[in-house]
Design a protein around this motif. Structure first.
Motif, PDB file in Angstrom:
ATOM      1  N   PRO A 480       0.832  -1.216   0.000  1.00 58.75           N
ATOM      2  CA  PRO A 480       0.000   0.000   0.000  1.00 58.75           C
ATOM      3  C   PRO A 480       0.857   1.254   0.000  1.00 58.75           C
ATOM      4  CG  PRO A 480      -0.839  -1.593   1.583  1.00 58.75           C
ATOM      5  CD  PRO A 480       0.493  -2.117   1.107  1.00 58.75           C
ATOM      6  N   PRO A 483      -1.872   7.372  -3.199  1.00 61.81           N
ATOM      7  CA  PRO A 483      -2.506   7.246  -4.513  1.00 61.81           C
ATOM      8  C   PRO A 483      -1.857   8.164  -5.533  1.00 61.81           C
ATOM      9  CG  PRO A 483      -3.842   8.622  -3.078  1.00 61.81           C
ATOM     10  CD  PRO A 483      -2.734   8.066  -2.219  1.00 61.81           C
ATOM     11  N   TYR A 500      -6.197   7.609  -7.539  1.00 61.58           N
ATOM     12  CA  TYR A 500      -6.399   6.182  -7.766  1.00 61.58           C
ATOM     13  C   TYR A 500      -5.135   5.405  -7.404  1.00 61.58           C
ATOM     14  CZ  TYR A 500      -3.458   6.546 -11.930  1.00 61.58           C
ATOM     15  OH  TYR A 500      -2.387   6.750 -12.768  1.00 61.58           O
ATOM     16  N   ARG A 501      -5.333   4.100  -7.141  1.00 65.02           N
ATOM     17  CA  ARG A 501      -4.236   3.137  -6.985  1.00 65.02           C
ATOM     18  C   ARG A 501      -4.549   1.936  -7.865  1.00 65.02           C
ATOM     19  NH1 ARG A 501      -5.640   4.276  -1.658  1.00 65.02           N
ATOM     20  NH2 ARG A 501      -4.094   5.382  -0.393  1.00 65.02           N
ATOM     21  N   THR A 503      -3.561  -1.862  -7.720  1.00 61.03           N
ATOM     22  CA  THR A 503      -2.908  -2.854  -6.863  1.00 61.03           C
ATOM     23  C   THR A 503      -3.119  -4.245  -7.442  1.00 61.03           C
ATOM     24  OG1 THR A 503      -4.841  -3.308  -5.494  1.00 61.03           O
ATOM     25  CG2 THR A 503      -3.535  -1.364  -4.926  1.00 61.03           C
ATOM     26  N   ASP A 505      -5.018  -6.259  -6.303  1.00 60.67           N
ATOM     27  CA  ASP A 505      -6.451  -6.536  -6.176  1.00 60.67           C
ATOM     28  C   ASP A 505      -7.288  -5.717  -7.149  1.00 60.67           C
ATOM     29  OD1 ASP A 505      -6.089  -8.342  -4.056  1.00 60.67           O
ATOM     30  OD2 ASP A 505      -5.899  -6.675  -2.647  1.00 60.67           O
ATOM     31  N   ARG A 508      -8.307   0.967  -7.390  1.00 64.15           N
ATOM     32  CA  ARG A 508      -8.917   1.640  -6.253  1.00 64.15           C
ATOM     33  C   ARG A 508      -8.944   3.123  -6.583  1.00 64.15           C
ATOM     34  NH1 ARG A 508      -9.998  -2.745  -5.623  1.00 64.15           N
ATOM     35  NH2 ARG A 508      -9.619  -4.187  -3.901  1.00 64.15           N
ATOM     36  N   ASP A 510     -10.688   6.839  -5.734  1.00 62.39           N
ATOM     37  CA  ASP A 510     -11.518   7.640  -4.844  1.00 62.39           C
ATOM     38  C   ASP A 510     -12.672   8.252  -5.640  1.00 62.39           C
ATOM     39  OD1 ASP A 510      -9.604   7.006  -3.053  1.00 62.39           O
ATOM     40  OD2 ASP A 510      -8.858   9.054  -2.729  1.00 62.39           O
ATOM     41  N   PRO A 513     -16.318   4.125  -6.192  1.00 64.27           N
ATOM     42  CA  PRO A 513     -16.314   2.810  -5.538  1.00 64.27           C
ATOM     43  C   PRO A 513     -16.924   1.745  -6.445  1.00 64.27           C
ATOM     44  CG  PRO A 513     -18.050   4.229  -4.640  1.00 64.27           C
ATOM     45  CD  PRO A 513     -17.208   5.090  -5.519  1.00 64.27           C
ATOM     46  N   GLU A 516     -14.156  -1.178 -11.728  1.00 68.23           N
ATOM     47  CA  GLU A 516     -13.092  -2.119 -12.087  1.00 68.23           C
ATOM     48  C   GLU A 516     -12.416  -1.679 -13.383  1.00 68.23           C
ATOM     49  OE1 GLU A 516     -14.241  -6.399 -11.755  1.00 68.23           O
ATOM     50  OE2 GLU A 516     -16.234  -5.538 -11.447  1.00 68.23           O
TER      51      GLU A 516
END
Length: 642
Positions: A480, A483, A500-501, A503, A505, A508, A510, A513, A516
């Motif tokens: 982590p 961003p 944004y990030r 990762t 996963d 991500r 802001d 939400p 994808e």
């Protein structure tokens, strides 16, 4: 028989005439000013002749230069297009005197309709109802419309609601008319703010046949210049339609008309109609008539000029066509014209440039520019006309709105969003049309501006990250971390911060939400939000970013993280919104001014544009004088706020 045709015009109408000439096997000659040296119409002609200079008065309004160009290029006919010298009887006489075929009505007919004041007198004598002010205008005549007697297209026109404003309006209209048409004659007529602008397309041969080729509704206007036109006019009953056709044919016969022309009428709320003017040329909006008739009006013009007969019966109409004029202008900022590079202009789908009837493709694009063209200050701000045909009016409106939404238009602010909103507005779809439509519904037509900007900004940021060297998107971390942050500004000045990030996963972001990231490349980003998958096409030109998607187009500007302090301006600084010439000033240094007060006028794209005080305050600097040319962003004046 015509073998070589010179078009005494430029841009879109020159290309339109050349398209028919190619079909008929007629060689073509273009004329061009210095700013138009690389224009598409120049490249498409078989021969091109330079008219030295930039201003219309030195180039496209020089009848002597154009006639000489035709003779030198070996042309045997001249088509005037529309605007410039197209309704100039002396030019028509000069063409004929040189032994060339004039593609238009007889010079005497042009002269009869060349002055709108004389035209009204002739039409009244022929029994055609006219709008007029008897003698000196009074309070009872208000509101008034000041109009140029020798031209159209919204130039030389002013609405007057108070008699005290009449002298100023007359002076401004005269100045604008002189520059646009070479004549400063103006006149006044009653102004009907909720009237409809309905016109009848005429075609007449040299043997007495006159066709009324259907009518068009051209009521959606801004600054008295048409924006959306359609054929046939909705809500016109058979009886009224027959009366309009009869009046239009009577107008043509009264002056011995031949060729293509248009009789324009103002239709009042009470169902009465009044003759406005007769345009002795092809109209800008002629494609909608071609779409519903299946006729090539330019080909008919050429046939009539060669002496051919028209069939006794005019063809019937099929379906409905709507045309939207795409302008390089900003409706949110007083319709300011835009200049610069048009990086991209294309409709999504099959090739539809200058498709005559559009009944096969459903769409047509008539344009004087192409991707990469430079749009300057010297000529009209219209970039293109987008036309849709369908069996019904509702289907045509839907098809046109969708085509505009999906079009790739990069590089200049345009009125595209306003056009789409108007075409989808309930009042438009219900055919509740009048010339004040855009003003009446202004708030609603701009309500959706920026709705899709946040997700478009995210797509722009991810496309930018994907374009950087390395196998992984910018911001990817094994652990982590902070961003990635990017900022964009839309055309309304609203800023969007993207955080944004990316990762292991997934994405991500802001403010987004559940969004994808499915795929990202420098030109395309695919996102899934709340189960909905959308692909965004992203094009970047320096700091300008254009994001196109089925949701709608969004234009963004990258906001620098560390702006150059030298580029900052004082809050009261007034910068030139466009390149142009200072026409006049209305204030002096030391004057107290109020917000919205006109300080000076710039002339660009054949129109005058006010530059107004941004706030109440004191005028501390005035950097320009009448006659001075200024560049985009030049400092004009400074108002020290109270």
């Amino acid at each position: 028989m015509i073998t070589t045709l010179l078009v005494a015009n430029r841009g879109e109408i020159a290309r339109r005439v050349f398209r028919t000439c190619r079909d008929l096997g007629i060689a073509t000659v273009a004329v061009y000013s210095d700013p138009d040296a690389d224009s598409p119409h120049v490249h498409e002609a078989d021969t091109a002749v330079r008219l030295p200079g930039a201003a219309p008065a030195d180039t496209y309004l020089r009848a002597d230069l154009i006639v000489r160009a035709a003779l030198e290029a070996g042309a045997d006919a001249v088509h005037p297009g529309y605007g410039f010298l197209s309704e100039n009887a002396e030019f028509a006489r000069a063409v004929e005197a040189a032994g060339l075929t004039w593609i238009g009505p007889p010079p005497a007919a042009i002269a009869a309709m060349g002055s709108k004041t004389e035209a009204k007198r002739l039409m009244a004598a022929a029994g055609v109802p006219v709008l007029s002010v008897g003698g000196e205008p009074t309070e009872a005549d208000l509101p008034l419309l000041v109009k140029a007697a020798a031209g159209g297209g919204g130039r030389g026109m002013r609405v007057v609601r108070e008699l005290v404003d009449l002298p100023t309006a007359l002076a401004a209209a005269r100045a604008e008319a002189e520059k646009a048409f070479g004549s400063d004659e103006v006149f006044c007529e009653p102004y009907l703010p909720t009237g409809r602008h309905v016109e009848v397309q005429l075609m007449a041969d040299q043997h007495g046949t006159v066709w009324a080729l259907g009518e068009r509704d051209c009521s959606l206007q801004r600054r008295h210049q048409k924006v959306i036109e359609e054929a046939p006019a909705p809500g016109i009953g058979d009886d009224l339609r027959a009366e309009l056709y009869s009046a239009a044919v009577a107008a043509a016969r009264a002056i011995g008309y031949t060729g293509a022309g248009t009789a324009e009428f103002l239709l009042g709320p009470d169902g009465r109609f009044f003759f406005l003017e007769m345009n002795t040329r092809l109209q800008v909006e002629h494609p909608v008539t071609e779409c519903v008739t299946g006729l090539d009006l330019v080909a008919l013009q050429l046939r009539v000029a060669e002496g051919d007969r028209l069939p006794a019966e005019r063809p019937g109409l099929r379906g409905h066509a709507i045309e939207a004029r795409l302008y390089a202008e900003d409706p949110a900022r007083g319709w300011q014209p835009q200049t610069g590079t048009l990086h991209r202009l294309e409709l999504v789908g099959p090739q539809v440039e200058f498709t005559i009837s559009a009944q096969d493709t459903g769409l047509r694009l008539d344009s004087g520019v192409r991707s990469g063209s430079t749009v300057g200050i010297h000529y009209d701000a219209m970039l293109a006309k987008v036309i849709a045909w369908a069996p019904t009016r509702a289907a045509a409106a839907r098809r046109l709105a969708d085509a505009l939404t999906r079009a790739r238009i990069h590089g200049l602010v345009t009125n595209r969003d306003l056009l789409v909103a108007a075409l989808r507005h309930p009042a438009f779809l219900d055919a509740r049309l009048h010339t004040g439509f855009l003003t009446e519904h202004a708030a609603e037509l701009s309500a959706d501006a920026g709705k899709h900007a946040p997700i478009a900004a995210l797509a722009a940021a991810l496309a930018d990250a994907a374009g950087r060297p390395g196998a992984l998107p910018s911001g990817w971390r094994n652990l982590p971390s902070q961003p990635q942050v990017k900022r964009y500004r839309d055309t309304d000045g609203t800023e969007y911060e993207v955080r944004y990030r990316v990762t292991r996963d997934g994405l991500r972001a802001d403010g987004h939400p559940g969004t994808e990231l499915l795929a990202a490349s420098p030109g395309r980003v695919t996102l899934r939000t709340a189960g909905l998958t959308r692909t965004f096409e992203v094009a970047t030109y320096s700091d300008a970013v254009y994001v196109d998607s089925p949701a709608g187009p969004v234009a963004l500007t990258v906001v620098e993280r560390f702006p150059d302090p030298a580029a900052q301006t004082d809050p009261g600084a007034l910068l030139a919104p466009m390149p142009g010439t200072v026409v006049r000033t209305a204030v002096a240094v030391g004057d107290t001014v109020t917000a919205g007060q006109p300080l000076l006028w710039l002339e660009a794209m054949k129109m005058e544009h006010q530059v107004c005080a941004p706030t109440d305050g004191l005028l501390t600097e005035l950097r320009v004088a009448p006659g001075q040319q200024v560049e985009l962003g030049a400092l004009l004046a400074v108002v020290q706020p109270d």
